[in-house]
Design a protein around this motif. Structure first.
Motif, PDB file in Angstrom:
ATOM      1  N   UNK A 105       2.248   4.570  -9.966  1.00 27.18           N
ATOM      2  CA  UNK A 105       2.330   5.833 -10.712  1.00 27.18           C
ATOM      3  C   UNK A 105       3.611   6.556 -10.336  1.00 27.18           C
ATOM      4  N   UNK A 106       3.995   7.478 -11.193  1.00 22.63           N
ATOM      5  CA  UNK A 106       5.202   8.258 -10.935  1.00 22.63           C
ATOM      6  C   UNK A 106       5.448   9.260 -12.040  1.00 22.63           C
ATOM      7  N   UNK A 146       0.822  -1.213   0.000  1.00 21.34           N
ATOM      8  CA  UNK A 146       0.000   0.000   0.000  1.00 21.34           C
ATOM      9  C   UNK A 146       0.855   1.262   0.000  1.00 21.34           C
ATOM     10  N   UNK A 147       2.041   1.199   0.567  1.00 15.68           N
ATOM     11  CA  UNK A 147       2.903   2.374   0.645  1.00 15.68           C
ATOM     12  C   UNK A 147       3.500   2.757  -0.713  1.00 15.68           C
ATOM     13  N   UNK A 148       3.397   1.872  -1.711  1.00 15.65           N
ATOM     14  CA  UNK A 148       3.939   2.202  -3.034  1.00 15.65           C
ATOM     15  C   UNK A 148       3.245   3.413  -3.637  1.00 15.65           C
ATOM     16  N   UNK A 149       1.982   3.631  -3.285  1.00 20.73           N
ATOM     17  CA  UNK A 149       1.233   4.766  -3.833  1.00 20.73           C
ATOM     18  C   UNK A 149       1.781   6.106  -3.365  1.00 20.73           C
ATOM     19  N   UNK A 150       2.594   6.100  -2.307  1.00 18.98           N
ATOM     20  CA  UNK A 150       3.164   7.334  -1.771  1.00 18.98           C
ATOM     21  C   UNK A 150       4.575   7.595  -2.304  1.00 18.98           C
ATOM     22  N   UNK A 151       5.069   6.727  -3.151  1.00 20.56           N
ATOM     23  CA  UNK A 151       6.455   6.820  -3.605  1.00 20.56           C
ATOM     24  C   UNK A 151       6.524   7.018  -5.120  1.00 20.56           C
ATOM     25  N   UNK A 181       7.286   5.806  -8.451  1.00 22.22           N
ATOM     26  CA  UNK A 181       7.421   4.502  -9.110  1.00 22.22           C
ATOM     27  C   UNK A 181       7.645   4.715 -10.597  1.00 22.22           C
ATOM     28  N   UNK A 182       8.792   4.307 -11.081  1.00 19.31           N
ATOM     29  CA  UNK A 182       9.179   4.545 -12.480  1.00 19.31           C
ATOM     30  C   UNK A 182       8.410   3.599 -13.386  1.00 19.31           C
ATOM     31  N   UNK A 185      13.729   6.833  -8.268  1.00 17.29           N
ATOM     32  CA  UNK A 185      12.584   6.201  -7.629  1.00 17.29           C
ATOM     33  C   UNK A 185      12.715   4.690  -7.600  1.00 17.29           C
ATOM     34  N   UNK A 186      11.573   4.032  -7.408  1.00 16.03           N
ATOM     35  CA  UNK A 186      11.505   2.564  -7.364  1.00 16.03           C
ATOM     36  C   UNK A 186      11.236   2.025  -8.759  1.00 16.03           C
ATOM     37  N   UNK A 187      11.683   0.793  -8.990  1.00 10.60           N
ATOM     38  CA  UNK A 187      11.385   0.147 -10.251  1.00 10.60           C
ATOM     39  C   UNK A 187      11.304  -1.364 -10.037  1.00 10.60           C
ATOM     40  N   UNK A 188      10.402  -1.990 -10.768  1.00 10.50           N
ATOM     41  CA  UNK A 188      10.381  -3.455 -10.791  1.00 10.50           C
ATOM     42  C   UNK A 188      11.001  -3.915 -12.095  1.00 10.50           C
TER      43      UNK A 188
END
Length: 303
Positions: free
Chosen positions: A223-224, A188-193, A195-196, A244-247
């Motif tokens: 999103x990002x 759930x915290x991914x929405x606050x970061x 995300x590429x 940012x973050x990436x998968x």
């Protein structure tokens, strides 16, 4: 069986291919051992038979028309298949030779296929390899490719699909970004970061991130402010730079994780993967060079 070609048609097609490869009637004539005028007359008869212009001619040069380029690609492939059929029937195709055209997605080419190809050519030095590096889906019939590697099985039943591997996905970010933004503890915290994102070329849509939740594969849309559209490796470069973050695939960032330039996040939700599949056309007499590359890649990469 009704005859489709006139007696000299195949010879004319060979002349056309020689002229198309050299973009010169004179060079084709010298190679074959006839006059440039004879080449020109043969191609003119071919154009009349087809009802299309194959070349644009000027006083200084010739070039293929769009129709000529498509006809050349098909004729080149057909003549090669005839030569291979003769070799197979006579037993002359002992050693693979000729040009192989393959299409591979960007990340899989750089981290999986390209490092292996020097070994393949040491094993088969008479085979030349042309690599199309792109995430775009190619058309085997129109573009004359021998092999492609893609992330999903095709709907086209004329292609053989052979899975190479299930590539593990991993969520990562740089230590610098995590110091600034904090480390997520839950999905759930991914929405606050930040995300590429990556847009899938075949659809233009953003690729969802995939996690394992309660033993089930779950897609999460993030999103990002950064989106890469063609080169999948761009999202990893952004992550390394603190964007940012990436998968991404674990095989891309193994060294980054080992040296600490990237940090794995939410490993408890990891374990998801995406397949990479080897594709090639059905063929009763598959060329020896294609069979060799298929077997080579399956042996080195196959699960």
């Amino acid at each position: 069986m009704k005859r489709h070609f006139e007696e000299m048609q195949l010879g004319t097609i060979e002349l056309f291919c020689q002229a198309a490869e050299r973009l010169s009637f004179s060079a084709a004539a010298n190679f074959i051992g006839i006059t440039p005028a004879a080449v020109s007359r043969s191609i003119a008869r071919l154009e009349e038979r087809l009802g299309v212009r194959l070349f644009v001619r000027t006083t200084r040069q010739i070039r293929l028309t769009d129709s000529g380029e498509r006809y050349y690609q098909q004729c080149r492939q057909a003549l090669q298949q005839l030569r291979e059929a003769e070799r197979e029937v006579t037993g002359a195709q002992i050693e693979p030779a000729g040009m192989l055209r393959i299409s591979v997605p960007t990340p899989y080419s750089h981290y999986r296929v390209l490092p292996l190809l020097p070994e393949f050519r040491r094993l088969y030095p008479r085979v030349s390899v042309q690599i199309h590096i792109s995430n775009r889906n190619i058309d085997f019939a129109d573009e004359s490719y021998d092999i492609a590697i893609r992330g999903r099985s095709p709907a086209d039943s004329s292609l053989i699909a052979r899975k190479l591997e299930d590539a593990e996905l991993v969520l990562v970010a740089s230590p610098d970004y995590l110091r600034r933004a904090g480390t997520p503890k839950t999905l759930d915290e991914l929405s606050q970061l930040e995300c590429i994102q990556f847009d899938l070329p075949s659809t233009g849509r953003k690729v969802p991130w995939t996690f394992s939740l309660d033993g089930q594969s779950t897609d999460v849309f993030t999103s990002g402010g950064f989106t890469c559209c063609e080169d999948f490796l761009g999202i990893v470069t952004l992550a390394r730079s603190g964007a940012g973050l990436v998968q991404t695939y674990r095989f891309i960032v193994e060294q980054d994780l080992a040296d600490g330039s990237l940090v794995e996040l939410l490993p408890e939700y990891g374990g998801s993967s995406r397949p990479f599949i080897l594709l090639y056309p059905h063929a009763r007499h598959l060329s020896l060079r294609v069979r060799c590359l298929v077997d080579f890649l399956a042996q080195r990469l196959g699960t």
